[in-house]
Scaffold this active site. Structure first.
Site, PDB file in Angstrom:
ATOM      1  N   ASN A  83       0.835  -1.193   0.000  1.00 47.23           N
ATOM      2  CA  ASN A  83       0.000   0.000   0.000  1.00 47.23           C
ATOM      3  C   ASN A  83       0.877   1.253   0.000  1.00 47.23           C
ATOM      4  O   ASN A  83       2.106   1.166   0.045  1.00 47.23           O
ATOM      5  CB  ASN A  83      -0.952  -0.025   1.199  1.00 47.23           C
ATOM      6  CG  ASN A  83      -2.249   0.705   0.916  1.00 47.23           C
ATOM      7  OD1 ASN A  83      -2.271   1.700   0.199  1.00 47.23           O
ATOM      8  ND2 ASN A  83      -3.337   0.210   1.483  1.00 47.23           N
ATOM      9  N   HIS A 113      23.632  -0.273  11.406  1.00 44.62           N
ATOM     10  CA  HIS A 113      24.771   0.638  11.419  1.00 44.62           C
ATOM     11  C   HIS A 113      25.704   0.306  12.576  1.00 44.62           C
ATOM     12  O   HIS A 113      25.291  -0.258  13.586  1.00 44.62           O
ATOM     13  CB  HIS A 113      24.292   2.093  11.502  1.00 44.62           C
ATOM     14  CG  HIS A 113      23.462   2.477  10.323  1.00 44.62           C
ATOM     15  ND1 HIS A 113      24.011   2.889   9.131  1.00 44.62           N
ATOM     16  CD2 HIS A 113      22.126   2.466  10.132  1.00 44.62           C
ATOM     17  CE1 HIS A 113      23.050   3.135   8.269  1.00 44.62           C
ATOM     18  NE2 HIS A 113      21.893   2.882   8.845  1.00 44.62           N
ATOM     19  N   GLY A 140      -0.590  -1.579   8.758  1.00 48.21           N
ATOM     20  CA  GLY A 140      -0.063  -0.250   8.489  1.00 48.21           C
ATOM     21  C   GLY A 140       0.865   0.266   9.581  1.00 48.21           C
ATOM     22  O   GLY A 140       0.622   0.077  10.765  1.00 48.21           O
ATOM     23  N   THR A 163      11.202  -7.052  16.061  1.00 46.87           N
ATOM     24  CA  THR A 163      12.636  -7.125  16.346  1.00 46.87           C
ATOM     25  C   THR A 163      13.141  -8.564  16.386  1.00 46.87           C
ATOM     26  O   THR A 163      14.344  -8.788  16.429  1.00 46.87           O
ATOM     27  CB  THR A 163      12.956  -6.456  17.691  1.00 46.87           C
ATOM     28  OG1 THR A 163      12.245  -7.138  18.725  1.00 46.87           O
ATOM     29  CG2 THR A 163      12.576  -4.983  17.683  1.00 46.87           C
ATOM     30  N   LYS A 164      12.214  -9.541  16.387  1.00 45.77           N
ATOM     31  CA  LYS A 164      12.564 -10.963  16.465  1.00 45.77           C
ATOM     32  C   LYS A 164      11.729 -11.736  15.458  1.00 45.77           C
ATOM     33  O   LYS A 164      10.667 -11.279  15.028  1.00 45.77           O
ATOM     34  CB  LYS A 164      12.304 -11.500  17.875  1.00 45.77           C
ATOM     35  CG  LYS A 164      13.177 -10.841  18.916  1.00 45.77           C
ATOM     36  CD  LYS A 164      12.922 -11.418  20.284  1.00 45.77           C
ATOM     37  CE  LYS A 164      13.855 -10.684  21.253  1.00 45.77           C
ATOM     38  NZ  LYS A 164      13.715 -11.061  22.593  1.00 45.77           N
ATOM     39  N   ARG A 178       5.085  -8.649  20.209  1.00 50.46           N
ATOM     40  CA  ARG A 178       5.000  -9.869  21.011  1.00 50.46           C
ATOM     41  C   ARG A 178       3.773 -10.655  20.557  1.00 50.46           C
ATOM     42  O   ARG A 178       2.786 -10.065  20.094  1.00 50.46           O
ATOM     43  CB  ARG A 178       4.862  -9.527  22.488  1.00 50.46           C
ATOM     44  CG  ARG A 178       6.024  -8.761  23.049  1.00 50.46           C
ATOM     45  CD  ARG A 178       5.843  -8.548  24.550  1.00 50.46           C
ATOM     46  NE  ARG A 178       6.717  -7.524  25.109  1.00 50.46           N
ATOM     47  CZ  ARG A 178       8.020  -7.636  25.304  1.00 50.46           C
ATOM     48  NH1 ARG A 178       8.641  -8.718  24.943  1.00 50.46           N
ATOM     49  NH2 ARG A 178       8.716  -6.652  25.839  1.00 50.46           N
TER      50      ARG A 178
END
Length: 183
Positions: A83, A113, A140, A163-164, A178
């Site tokens: 989208n 980084h 979204g 993040t996992k 989670r």
């Protein structure tokens, strides 16, 4: 080994390299063509954007505006939908399975980084791949961080920061994302 070769090998590289600058400029031109083409003329994807991606299945659709860093590391299955406002910073391979859908303003990041300020000032980064299975829904505003894998049939809630890794069929929400607990 060139900086591009280091990037493609998953090693630390300097993003301030002239060859990488040229590749990013090429991607910006393709993205600009896609984003400024009248919708009726553009169709599902401007030809310049279609030619930029590494692999693309049939019937993929990218709503404008869209942005990517290189494009050459993006691999799409069939019937993938992005989208408006999505961003893919593809310093490493981004693989998306068939029939996956992305809500507006989803961001996929591959670049990690350097944490040391002096190394970061030198432009050192490493690209970590992002892999997204088949039939995945990403709500979204979600952000997918470097190096994650999302299994088939998973759902990522709107605004989540992943993040996992996410298991197949799992629904995750929140920051950090989670698993959604069902009563």
């Amino acid at each position: 080994m060139t900086e591009r070769e280091k990037m493609q090998a998953g090693q630390w590289y300097c993003c301030l390299d002239p060859e990488l600058d040229d590749l990013r400029a090429h991607a910006r031109r393709a993205v600009h063509a896609h984003n400024t083409c009248p919708p009726d003329a553009r169709g599902a994807m401007a030809p310049e954007l279609l030619a930029l991606f590494a692999t693309i299945g049939s019937d993929c659709f990218f709503e404008a505006p869209f942005h990517c860093a290189y494009g050459i590391n993006i691999h799409l299955g069939a019937r993938v939908f992005f989208n408006a406002g999505c961003v893919i910073l593809d310093t490493a391979p981004v693989r998306v399975g068939d029939d996956s859908m992305f809500g507006p303003h989803v961001q996929i990041y591959c670049a990690q980084h350097a944490k040391d300020p002096d190394e970061r000032a030198q432009g050192l980064e490493i690209g970590l791949p992002v892999t997204i299975g088949r039939h995945v829904w990403v709500g979204g505003g979600a952000i997918l961080m470097p190096g994650i894998t999302i299994g088939d049939n998973a759902t990522i809630g709107a605004g989540s920061v992943v993040t996992k890794d996410v298991a197949a069929g799992e629904t995750v929400v929140g920051n950090p994302a989670r698993p959604l607990r069902r009563p």
